[in-house]
Scaffold this active site. Structure first.
Site: not given
Ligand SMILES: NC(=O)CC[C@H](N)C(=O)O
Length: 348
Positions: A243, A325, A327
């Protein structure tokens, strides 16, 4: 009679019912997830945001700590059509204002039309419309929270599975979900969790087999120190990112990120692997995206809905990152193989 107010950019105020009292502000976003509210509410990537659930009933299977991704609630405020008493009491105990009994379809439509926007909430017997507007007028955009890393990261290095049989992972904690550490430890890795602003010497001290940049809140441009580590270690050790981690890796290697209009937040985001054509379902929570991967990274996976990059790789430099994600908490589990792939690189 209403005892809570939600003020949106443009000074529109929506009446609601207070479920956890208080005043709060943050960028308002929505998730379409119909399960996993405990995981979402404890996901550090929601720091400084107000989370609206589009699914109408939140809390129908209780609140259990073993499902938490961190030791506290991260969104600044919570909006739902109907919150159960379990969830309302939990949020109240955590001091996080929450409201329900409003038309969340209206808020979601507004965000889809106008983009993620500033929001103020006032909830409780003495709350007024003006209180919500005052909160709104003090609200900052996500990118303006330049030191947000310090709000979500560990203060000093923490080690999990010391002396384990597997690879040594340096995980840069930009706001890591707990299940990223769990997924690595389950595969025998020793995981050293570093503060978001760790330097080259800190990381060198553990002689890692893999440098892993975690998820985290807000604008990846605000995580320059993690980017410096990527620049230092690229080609020396394999790199992985989830992410915000994907975004930081891309920025550090000559790519560019940008803010999306309303992002991807949910548990059924379809992702297509460009090499196999296979589609997997994924959990997502992001508002920024990689606009240009630069010339070192290939886009290997894309979002089926809007073609944005979901996976970046470089075989020679041994880099694998994911925008979603893997995970997979709360699930689906389609993409857990990511952890085997990145630890496979580390073991080579
Ligand atoms: N879940 C995250 O790592 C979000 C990544 C980043 N903060 C976004 O909003 O794109």
């Amino acid at each position: 009679m209403a005892d809570a107010y939600v003020a949106l950019e443009g000074d529109r105020v929506i009446e609601a019912r207070a479920r956890a009292p208080g005043s709060t502000r943050g960028e308002v976003v929505f998730t379409t997830a119909y399960t996993g509210y405990e995981e979402s509410l404890t996901d550090p990537s929601y720091e400084e945001q107000i989370l609206t659930f589009s699914y109408p009933l939140i809390g129908n299977y209780g609140v259990r700590e073993e499902r938490f991704e961190d030791d506290r609630v991260h969104p600044r405020g919570v909006v739902a059509r109907e919150l159960t008493d379990d969830v309302a009491e939990w949020l109240d105990g955590e001091g996080v204002p929450a409201v329900d009994h409003l038309d969340t379809r209206d808020i979601v439509t507004e965000i889809r039309d106008e983009g993620a926007m500033k929001c103020g909430i006032a909830a409780g017997p003495d709350a007024t419309e003006q209180d919500a507007l005052d909160e709104l007028h003090q609200c900052k955009h996500m990118s303006d929270h330049v030191d947000i890393g310090s709000q979500v990261s560990v203060d000093s290095v923490e080690t999990y599975n010391e002396g384990g049989d597997g690879s040594t992972v340096a995980l840069v904690d930009c706001g890591a979900k707990g299940s990223i550490v769990d997924s690595l430890v389950e595969r025998d890795a020793t995981v050293h969790v570093f503060p978001y602003d760790a330097g080259e010497d800190d990381v060198a001290a553990v002689d890692p087999d893999l440098l892993f940049i975690s998820n985290g809140p807000g604008d990846p441009e605000n995580f320059g120190q993690a980017g410096d580590l990527v620049e230092t270690y690229v080609g020396e050790v394999p790199l992985a990112g989830i992410c915000l981690g994907q975004q930081v890796v891309a920025n550090a290697l000559g790519g560019e990120t940008e803010k999306m209009e309303f992002g991807h937040r949910g548990v059924n985001q379809p992702v297509r692997d460009l090499r196999t054509n296979q589609v997997v379902m994924t959990t997502q929570n992001h508002g920024y995206t990689v606009a240009d991967p630069g010339d070192k990274l290939d886009v290997t996976q894309v979002n089926v809905n809007d073609d944005t990059p979901e996976g970046l790789e470089n075989d020679e430099l041994r880099i694998i990152t994911r925008q979603y994600h893997p995970e997979a908490n709360p699930g689906p589990h389609d993409s857990l193989g990511f952890f085997d792939d990145v630890l496979g690189m580390a073991e080579e």
